[in-house]
Motif scaffolding. Sequence first.
Motif, mmCIF file in Angstrom:
data_model
loop_
_atom_site.group_PDB
_atom_site.id
_atom_site.type_symbol
_atom_site.label_atom_id
_atom_site.label_comp_id
_atom_site.label_asym_id
_atom_site.label_seq_id
_atom_site.Cartn_x
_atom_site.Cartn_y
_atom_site.Cartn_z
ATOM 1 N N LEU A 15 58.178 -11.378 13.952
ATOM 2 C CA LEU A 15 57.944 -9.767 13.629
ATOM 3 C C LEU A 15 56.709 -9.104 14.243
ATOM 4 O O LEU A 15 56.196 -9.613 15.104
ATOM 5 N N VAL A 16 57.597 -7.832 14.421
ATOM 6 C CA VAL A 16 56.905 -7.090 15.358
ATOM 7 C C VAL A 16 56.364 -5.384 15.055
ATOM 8 O O VAL A 16 56.971 -4.932 13.793
ATOM 9 N N ASP A 17 56.016 -5.157 15.975
ATOM 10 C CA ASP A 17 55.198 -3.710 15.868
ATOM 11 C C ASP A 17 57.480 -3.183 16.190
ATOM 12 O O ASP A 17 57.863 -3.037 16.932
ATOM 13 N N ASN A 18 57.036 -1.386 15.105
ATOM 14 C CA ASN A 18 58.529 -0.653 15.087
ATOM 15 C C ASN A 18 58.313 0.688 15.798
ATOM 16 O O ASN A 18 57.758 1.218 15.428
ATOM 17 N N GLU A 19 58.061 0.135 17.355
ATOM 18 C CA GLU A 19 57.799 0.919 18.123
ATOM 19 C C GLU A 19 58.663 1.228 19.334
ATOM 20 O O GLU A 19 59.694 -0.002 19.816
ATOM 21 N N GLY A 21 60.972 0.586 22.751
ATOM 22 C CA GLY A 21 61.314 -0.241 23.246
ATOM 23 C C GLY A 21 60.693 -2.226 23.105
ATOM 24 O O GLY A 21 60.783 -2.763 24.175
ATOM 25 N N VAL A 22 60.383 -2.143 22.226
ATOM 26 C CA VAL A 22 59.504 -3.931 21.790
ATOM 27 C C VAL A 22 60.989 -4.458 21.230
ATOM 28 O O VAL A 22 60.737 -5.350 22.228
ATOM 29 N N LEU A 23 61.972 -3.870 21.209
ATOM 30 C CA LEU A 23 63.641 -4.810 21.423
ATOM 31 C C LEU A 23 63.955 -4.950 22.504
ATOM 32 O O LEU A 23 64.230 -6.255 23.090
ATOM 33 N N ALA A 24 63.212 -4.001 23.685
ATOM 34 C CA ALA A 24 64.206 -4.150 24.965
ATOM 35 C C ALA A 24 63.369 -5.674 25.535
ATOM 36 O O ALA A 24 63.421 -5.819 26.795
ATOM 37 N N ARG A 25 62.236 -5.576 25.035
ATOM 38 C CA ARG A 25 61.139 -6.677 25.906
ATOM 39 C C ARG A 25 61.673 -7.934 25.464
ATOM 40 O O ARG A 25 61.629 -8.883 26.461
ATOM 41 N N VAL A 26 62.125 -7.581 23.922
ATOM 42 C CA VAL A 26 62.272 -9.305 23.742
ATOM 43 C C VAL A 26 63.518 -9.961 24.545
ATOM 44 O O VAL A 26 63.659 -10.956 24.680
ATOM 45 N N ILE A 27 64.129 -9.021 24.057
ATOM 46 C CA ILE A 27 65.808 -8.942 24.838
ATOM 47 C C ILE A 27 65.411 -9.395 26.831
ATOM 48 O O ILE A 27 65.913 -10.337 27.060
ATOM 49 N N GLY A 28 64.955 -8.799 26.721
ATOM 50 C CA GLY A 28 64.582 -8.661 28.177
ATOM 51 C C GLY A 28 63.744 -10.061 28.632
ATOM 52 O O GLY A 28 64.281 -11.301 29.606
ATOM 53 N N LYS A 48 54.556 1.164 5.543
ATOM 54 C CA LYS A 48 53.779 1.211 5.957
ATOM 55 C C LYS A 48 52.460 1.035 7.184
ATOM 56 O O LYS A 48 52.187 1.054 7.610
ATOM 57 N N ASP A 49 53.323 -0.829 7.037
ATOM 58 C CA ASP A 49 52.340 -0.702 8.805
ATOM 59 C C ASP A 49 53.000 -0.808 9.804
ATOM 60 O O ASP A 49 52.863 -1.581 10.827
ATOM 61 N N SER A 50 53.932 -0.078 9.449
ATOM 62 C CA SER A 50 55.186 -0.179 11.011
ATOM 63 C C SER A 50 55.801 -1.572 11.527
ATOM 64 O O SER A 50 55.726 -1.399 12.353
ATOM 65 N N LEU A 51 56.753 -1.767 10.739
ATOM 66 C CA LEU A 51 56.787 -3.784 11.085
ATOM 67 C C LEU A 51 58.500 -3.580 10.697
ATOM 68 O O LEU A 51 58.856 -3.197 10.492
ATOM 69 N N SER A 52 58.438 -4.684 11.882
ATOM 70 C CA SER A 52 60.264 -4.652 11.817
ATOM 71 C C SER A 52 60.941 -6.258 12.043
ATOM 72 O O SER A 52 59.475 -6.777 13.162
ATOM 73 N N ARG A 53 61.686 -6.848 11.453
ATOM 74 C CA ARG A 53 61.917 -7.791 11.722
ATOM 75 C C ARG A 53 63.158 -8.469 12.411
ATOM 76 O O ARG A 53 64.117 -7.642 12.567
ATOM 77 N N ILE A 54 63.050 -9.117 13.997
ATOM 78 C CA ILE A 54 64.009 -9.293 14.563
ATOM 79 C C ILE A 54 63.640 -11.031 14.124
ATOM 80 O O ILE A 54 63.430 -11.858 14.621
ATOM 81 N N THR A 55 65.393 -11.386 13.705
ATOM 82 C CA THR A 55 66.689 -12.056 14.005
ATOM 83 C C THR A 55 66.970 -12.821 14.943
ATOM 84 O O THR A 55 67.606 -11.438 14.983
ATOM 85 N N VAL A 56 66.613 -14.018 15.770
ATOM 86 C CA VAL A 56 67.992 -14.164 17.027
ATOM 87 C C VAL A 56 67.753 -15.399 16.705
ATOM 88 O O VAL A 56 67.368 -16.502 16.394
ATOM 89 N N VAL A 57 69.389 -15.936 16.858
ATOM 90 C CA VAL A 57 70.007 -16.932 17.167
ATOM 91 C C VAL A 57 70.618 -17.769 17.856
ATOM 92 O O VAL A 57 70.863 -16.718 18.883
ATOM 93 N N LEU A 75 54.119 -12.199 23.908
ATOM 94 C CA LEU A 75 54.385 -10.621 24.356
ATOM 95 C C LEU A 75 53.256 -9.621 22.792
ATOM 96 O O LEU A 75 52.867 -9.657 21.613
ATOM 97 N N VAL A 76 52.827 -8.708 23.263
ATOM 98 C CA VAL A 76 52.234 -7.747 22.695
ATOM 99 C C VAL A 76 52.102 -7.462 21.402
ATOM 100 O O VAL A 76 51.448 -7.362 20.676
ATOM 101 N N PRO A 77 53.300 -6.759 21.875
ATOM 102 C CA PRO A 77 53.788 -6.271 19.958
ATOM 103 C C PRO A 77 54.108 -7.047 19.229
ATOM 104 O O PRO A 77 54.402 -7.189 17.553
ATOM 105 N N VAL A 78 53.958 -8.765 19.297
ATOM 106 C CA VAL A 78 54.880 -9.552 18.437
ATOM 107 C C VAL A 78 53.633 -9.583 17.325
ATOM 108 O O VAL A 78 52.236 -9.794 18.034
ATOM 109 N N HIS A 79 53.541 -9.751 15.841
ATOM 110 C CA HIS A 79 53.055 -10.287 14.908
ATOM 111 C C HIS A 79 52.937 -11.499 14.647
ATOM 112 O O HIS A 79 51.964 -12.989 14.806
#
Length: 170
Positions: A15-19, A21-28, A48-57, A75-79
């Motif tokens: 669960l991450v902030d939806n902003e 560069g976040v996906l790029a940081r996770v992939i990086g 409302k809280d501007s959150l995204s879910r990344i599912t990684v296998v 990582l800072v944007p990770v909840h």
Amino acid sequence: MAPQDTIRRHTISVLVDNEPGVLARVIGLFSGRGYNIESLTVAEVNEKDSLSRITVVTSGTPMIIEQIKAQLDRLVPVHKVKDLTLAGPFIEREMALVKVSGSGEKRVEALRIADIFKARVVDATITSFVFEITGTAEELNRFVELMDQLGLVDISRTGAVAMSRGAAGL
């Protein structure tokens, strides 16, 4: 191979902030350490809280999976990071669009197999079908293998989406 050396497939929900560069940081994080991503999906889950879910296998030894989770957690944007594979029962699904071209008996057989797999026809021409199918990665792989023998033309897959079973959230 000792249990600590056993490579196993894991589904991790983040669960991450939806902003930007976040996906790029996770992939990086994965690519920078040589970890392979087998499947990756991301979408906003809380506007409302501007959150995204990344599912990684991904796959790895228990030590590597623990390193991945710990590094994601820093990582800072990770909840929240949850290894669904270890957390208990979870549901995992993929969706695919599968284009099959053919005529005559092959066309009839493609429709029959699609019915067995509960695939839906979302486009049809005189010479082709596009099927929409949802299921586990293994179910989709079996469907694609069968369609390959009947005139498979193209495939587009979403990658895994997943969540734990029961009343608890991420």
